[in-house]
Design an enzyme around this catalytic site. Structure first.
Site, PDB file in Angstrom:
ATOM      1  N   ASP A  74       0.866  -1.178   0.000  1.00 48.98           N
ATOM      2  CA  ASP A  74       0.000   0.000   0.000  1.00 48.98           C
ATOM      3  C   ASP A  74       0.908   1.235   0.000  1.00 48.98           C
ATOM      4  OD1 ASP A  74       0.927   0.215   2.600  1.00 48.98           O
ATOM      5  OD2 ASP A  74      -1.052   0.219   3.545  1.00 48.98           O
ATOM      6  N   HIS A  75       0.314   2.403   0.215  1.00 46.94           N
ATOM      7  CA  HIS A  75       1.089   3.660   0.194  1.00 46.94           C
ATOM      8  C   HIS A  75       2.189   3.670   1.261  1.00 46.94           C
ATOM      9  CE1 HIS A  75      -2.394   3.943   2.811  1.00 46.94           C
ATOM     10  NE2 HIS A  75      -1.746   4.847   3.532  1.00 46.94           N
ATOM     11  N   HIS A 120       9.582 -24.448   8.726  1.00 41.53           N
ATOM     12  CA  HIS A 120       8.519 -25.143   9.467  1.00 41.53           C
ATOM     13  C   HIS A 120       7.120 -24.911   8.915  1.00 41.53           C
ATOM     14  CE1 HIS A 120      10.875 -25.886  13.477  1.00 41.53           C
ATOM     15  NE2 HIS A 120      11.543 -26.276  12.401  1.00 41.53           N
ATOM     16  N   ASN A 121       6.879 -23.748   8.312  1.00 41.28           N
ATOM     17  CA  ASN A 121       5.510 -23.382   7.902  1.00 41.28           C
ATOM     18  C   ASN A 121       5.312 -23.357   6.395  1.00 41.28           C
ATOM     19  OD1 ASN A 121       6.294 -21.078  10.336  1.00 41.28           O
ATOM     20  ND2 ASN A 121       4.794 -22.658  10.790  1.00 41.28           N
ATOM     21  N   THR A 151       2.535  -1.868   8.956  1.00 46.24           N
ATOM     22  CA  THR A 151       2.936  -2.838   9.981  1.00 46.24           C
ATOM     23  C   THR A 151       3.154  -4.247   9.429  1.00 46.24           C
ATOM     24  OG1 THR A 151       0.616  -3.366  10.400  1.00 46.24           O
ATOM     25  CG2 THR A 151       1.605  -1.619  11.766  1.00 46.24           C
ATOM     26  N   CYS A 193       3.076  -3.342   4.035  1.00 48.73           N
ATOM     27  CA  CYS A 193       2.241  -2.195   4.401  1.00 48.73           C
ATOM     28  C   CYS A 193       2.938  -1.510   5.583  1.00 48.73           C
ATOM     29  CB  CYS A 193       0.801  -2.611   4.717  1.00 48.73           C
ATOM     30  SG  CYS A 193       0.577  -3.734   6.100  1.00 48.73           S
ATOM     31  N   ARG A 203       7.538 -33.934  10.054  1.00 49.46           N
ATOM     32  CA  ARG A 203       6.413 -33.634  10.958  1.00 49.46           C
ATOM     33  C   ARG A 203       5.772 -32.295  10.618  1.00 49.46           C
ATOM     34  NH1 ARG A 203      11.069 -32.274  13.522  1.00 49.46           N
ATOM     35  NH2 ARG A 203      11.135 -30.386  14.821  1.00 49.46           N
ATOM     36  N   HIS A 204       6.567 -31.407  10.019  1.00 50.19           N
ATOM     37  CA  HIS A 204       6.014 -30.088   9.666  1.00 50.19           C
ATOM     38  C   HIS A 204       5.030 -30.196   8.512  1.00 50.19           C
ATOM     39  CE1 HIS A 204       8.879 -28.544  12.473  1.00 50.19           C
ATOM     40  NE2 HIS A 204       9.895 -29.078  11.783  1.00 50.19           N
ATOM     41  N   ARG A 234       1.613 -30.817   9.878  1.00 54.87           N
ATOM     42  CA  ARG A 234       1.017 -29.613  10.473  1.00 54.87           C
ATOM     43  C   ARG A 234       0.579 -28.626   9.398  1.00 54.87           C
ATOM     44  NH1 ARG A 234       5.994 -29.917  14.721  1.00 54.87           N
ATOM     45  NH2 ARG A 234       5.103 -31.598  15.968  1.00 54.87           N
TER      46      ARG A 234
HETATM   47  C1  RB5 Z   1      -2.019   2.524   6.588  1.00 53.25           C
HETATM   48  O1  RB5 Z   1      -2.098   3.702   7.322  1.00 53.25           O
HETATM   49  C2  RB5 Z   1      -1.819   1.328   7.515  1.00 53.25           C
HETATM   50  O2  RB5 Z   1      -2.978   1.112   8.261  1.00 53.25           O
HETATM   51  C3  RB5 Z   1      -1.443   0.103   6.720  1.00 53.25           C
HETATM   52  O3  RB5 Z   1      -0.301   0.354   5.972  1.00 53.25           O
HETATM   53  C4  RB5 Z   1      -1.109  -1.146   7.515  1.00 53.25           C
HETATM   54  O4  RB5 Z   1      -0.210  -0.869   8.530  1.00 53.25           O
HETATM   55  C5  RB5 Z   1      -2.270  -1.942   7.990  1.00 53.25           C
HETATM   56  O5  RB5 Z   1      -2.135  -3.031   8.556  1.00 53.25           O
END
Ligand code: RB5
Length: 148
Positions: free
Chosen positions: A8-9, A98-99, A67, A65, A132-133, A136
């Site tokens: 995203d931005h 593992h995943n 986070t 993004c 084993r993974h 799962r």
């Molecule tokens: C955008 O502001 C923010 O919410 C997005 O980039 C992200 O962190 C959402 O999970």
């Protein structure tokens, strides 16, 4: 190996860094946007990358993004996707071993470009250990069938 990449931005500047790193290291990159810092909705880009991986148009996906949380939540809604939100090299390695993660999510407001490059390098160099993974991961995949 073809990597579908999206952001995203908030993730756009880091996506550009990661995209360049991938190209310089010989990966085929399919950039599914966004293409500037104008505000957009992360689920749209998570869906584009997740479907590219689930449909076999890309071998792996990378989503960025602010986070990494919204991208991972969204991508994991798509059947066949095992998206891992990684903030360090250890979790990136283990998400492959593992995943069998097929999508890597990162937060551009959480980690810097150097850490992101190290995460991508580790994530792309590790193989799934199976054994084993595999049992799962099979149970993760079976959860896709619960959706009507
Ligand atoms: C955008 O502001 C923010 O919410 C997005 O980039 C992200 O962190 C959402 O999970």
């Amino acid at each position: 190996m073809t990597i579908a990449i999206g952001s995203d931005h908030a993730g756009f500047p880091l996506k550009q860094v990661v995209k360049l790193w991938l190209e310089e290291h010989g990966y085929e990159v399919d950039d599914l946007g966004t293409y500037d810092t104008k505000s957009v909705d992360y689920p749209d880009y998570a869906a584009a990358v997740a479907h590219a991986v689930a449909e076999g148009k890309a071998d792996r996906g990378i989503l960025i993004c602010g986070t990494g949380i919204g991208m991972s939540m969204s991508a994991n809604k798509v059947p066949g996707i095992r998206a891992a939100l990684c903030t360090d090299v250890y979790t990136a390695r283990m998400s492959r071993r593992h995943n069998d993660a097929n999508v890597l999510c990162m937060g551009a407001r959480v980690i810097g470009p150097g850490v992101a490059e190290s995460i991508v390098e580790a994530w792309l160099s590790e193989e799934f250990e199976g054994g084993r993974h595999a049992r799962r991961v099979g149970k993760i995949n079976a959860l896709d069938e619960e959706c009507p």
